[in-house]
Design a protein around this motif. Structure first.
Motif, PDB file in Angstrom:
ATOM      1  N   TYR A  10       0.811  -1.210   0.000  1.00  0.00           N
ATOM      2  CA  TYR A  10       0.000   0.000   0.000  1.00  0.00           C
ATOM      3  C   TYR A  10       0.841   1.255   0.000  1.00  0.00           C
ATOM      4  O   TYR A  10       1.961   1.275   0.484  1.00  0.00           O
ATOM      5  CB  TYR A  10      -1.030   0.046   1.139  1.00  0.00           C
ATOM      6  N   ASP A  11       0.274   2.266  -0.612  1.00  0.00           N
ATOM      7  CA  ASP A  11       0.832   3.608  -0.607  1.00  0.00           C
ATOM      8  C   ASP A  11       0.239   4.275   0.638  1.00  0.00           C
ATOM      9  O   ASP A  11      -0.967   4.528   0.716  1.00  0.00           O
ATOM     10  CB  ASP A  11       0.379   4.323  -1.887  1.00  0.00           C
ATOM     11  N   ASN A  84      -9.123  -7.429  -4.329  1.00  0.00           N
ATOM     12  CA  ASN A  84      -8.580  -6.345  -5.163  1.00  0.00           C
ATOM     13  C   ASN A  84      -9.678  -5.579  -5.876  1.00  0.00           C
ATOM     14  O   ASN A  84      -9.589  -4.369  -6.061  1.00  0.00           O
ATOM     15  CB  ASN A  84      -7.574  -6.879  -6.181  1.00  0.00           C
ATOM     16  N   THR A  89      -7.448   2.294  -4.997  1.00  0.00           N
ATOM     17  CA  THR A  89      -6.246   2.041  -5.805  1.00  0.00           C
ATOM     18  C   THR A  89      -4.947   2.175  -5.018  1.00  0.00           C
ATOM     19  O   THR A  89      -3.883   1.893  -5.552  1.00  0.00           O
ATOM     20  CB  THR A  89      -6.189   2.984  -7.023  1.00  0.00           C
ATOM     21  N   ASP A  90      -4.993   2.566  -3.770  1.00  0.00           N
ATOM     22  CA  ASP A  90      -3.736   2.642  -3.013  1.00  0.00           C
ATOM     23  C   ASP A  90      -3.421   1.382  -2.217  1.00  0.00           C
ATOM     24  O   ASP A  90      -2.448   1.342  -1.476  1.00  0.00           O
ATOM     25  CB  ASP A  90      -3.629   3.896  -2.130  1.00  0.00           C
ATOM     26  N   ILE A  92      -3.076  -2.963  -2.779  1.00  0.00           N
ATOM     27  CA  ILE A  92      -3.186  -4.103  -3.685  1.00  0.00           C
ATOM     28  C   ILE A  92      -2.705  -5.370  -3.004  1.00  0.00           C
ATOM     29  O   ILE A  92      -1.683  -5.376  -2.322  1.00  0.00           O
ATOM     30  CB  ILE A  92      -2.421  -3.847  -4.998  1.00  0.00           C
TER      31      ILE A  92
END
Lengths: 264, 264
Positions: A10-11, A84, A89-90, A92
């Motif tokens: 993850y971001d 998923n 989107t941050d 996966i």
């Protein structure tokens, strides 16, 4: 119930850390929300290998959870796709496996690998501001490499733990340290593998190593800092943006990463 | 008044594009606000080499503005420091020079270089979601490389221009195209240099090239598309996140980038 072990990236820059908190966007919260939808309302508790703070990233975070068997059993690879498809989107998921009930993502760990990336650019590069620390000052790589050796092995890391934690035993073993350069990116990378890390410990170690690289501390000052067992010895905590939980080991840490054994 | 020409980078993902707009965060707006503070209330108009859309990035955007001489003259290198100290972390100025009043950042250009980056990962990598396009399908690099040659030279690019623009003359010359791979990053990079680009033109060209790489169009279909002069010929516009304004030329574009001459 089936226990799933899942590896994820993850971001961290838009999360308020891993651990669930009311009214905050957290990694655990987002995953539990998705699982609750999948189970049509049953709460599924997500366990992480460890917390990450707000802004800290993960390239190899591991979680486990117990999922109820409802209509049908979900194979591990289908669980990746299902989750998923529901993740922002941050986050996966990269890998999944079914594990037995003796496996616990936190207590079964054999080691953790953290990476810290520092950008040396004069100004903060807009594309790196959430993804690196920043140190635009003179920095001697070799001094940091030599100093890092003093961290290897078993020590009481009280001097490197943020105060206020509930953990009493502050003895940890560092298996592997590497300080290296990415010249094209104008970055310095710090890799640490150990049996566990205290709260903020990696960021405090990086802060101290940078001070050594900048010659504001003598090269072997970490020996003194470790013995002092005093958090006041290091005031410079490197920012969260440069920190990545890189890998969690559930097998013994390979010999090539056991520099602590070679040191003795 | 002194005219400053300045080269800058920005991360476009939190901007509503370059051009100033009411109630939106834009690159031009942020810079003009800083300049207004520096001049204690005088409006200084910022001119860009061209607009970039919401989400589009710049590694070499160029601007100019006329700055009033008030108490003292600000040398070019001091202007970099002054502006950078007032910029948010997603903008950074890299170079500055004083130019004469004949220089205009838009009308003096001799060429522009755009880069488009596509991630081939199966799922969107959380760390790339704002910084690349995404194409998780089969892709033949050589087909795209061959097809890209058909774009070189002077053509009417009506088929590659978003409709609704006010520009009537849609003839542009493409000097250089390169489609190449970054295998470690699992990315394909598209470089385009030309004397100018229509609205969305790079993103539409990339969309068409990806369809050729996926064998949904014949390799030389772009010849037909160009002749058709019909926007309906390409429906797939690659997303803004992968697009970078890479460089603006104010000297003649070097011979090594004039593949259009070699083609003839």
């Amino acid at each position: 119930m089936v226990r799933y072990k899942m590896t994820m990236e993850y971001d961290g820059h838009l999360f308020h850390g891993f651990q669930i908190q009311p009214h905050q966007r957290t990694v655990q919260g987002v995953i539990e929300q998705a699982l609750e939808k999948m189970t049509k309302g049953k709460r599924v508790i997500v366990h992480g290998s460890g917390r990450t703070d707000a802004g800290v990233h993960a390239l190899g975070q591991v979680i486990h959870f117990d999922y109820p068997i409802q209509k049908s059993f979900i194979p591990a690879d289908k669980m990746i796709l299902a989750l998923n498809s529901m993740m922002p989107t941050d986050i996966i998921f990269k890998e999944a496996e079914i594990v037995d009930e003796n496996f616990h993502v936190q207590y079964s760990t054999k080691g953790k690998w953290y990476r810290y990336i520092v950008s040396l650019d004069h100004f903060v590069d807009p594309f790196k501001r959430f993804y690196t620390g920043h140190y635009p000052y003179k920095l001697d790589l070799h001094l940091m490499q030599e100093a890092a050796q003093d961290l290897l092995g078993e020590h009481d890391f009280t001097s490197f733990a943020a105060s206020g934690g509930q953990i009493i035993d502050k003895v940890r073993t560092i298996y592997y340290v590497k300080v290296w350069e990415k010249p094209e990116e104008h970055e310095i990378v710090f890799d640490f593998i150990g049996n566990g890390f205290l709260y903020n410990m990696v960021r405090i170690m990086v802060g101290a190593l940078l001070e050594i690289g900048n010659e504001r501390r003598p090269v072997h000052d970490l020996r003194r800092v470790i013995s002092a067992k005093d958090r006041q010895e290091v005031r410079n905590t490197a920012p969260a943006s440069g920190l990545y939980l890189y890998h969690v080991f559930y097998e013994e840490v390979p010999e090539k990463y056991r520099l602590d054994k070679k040191k003795d």
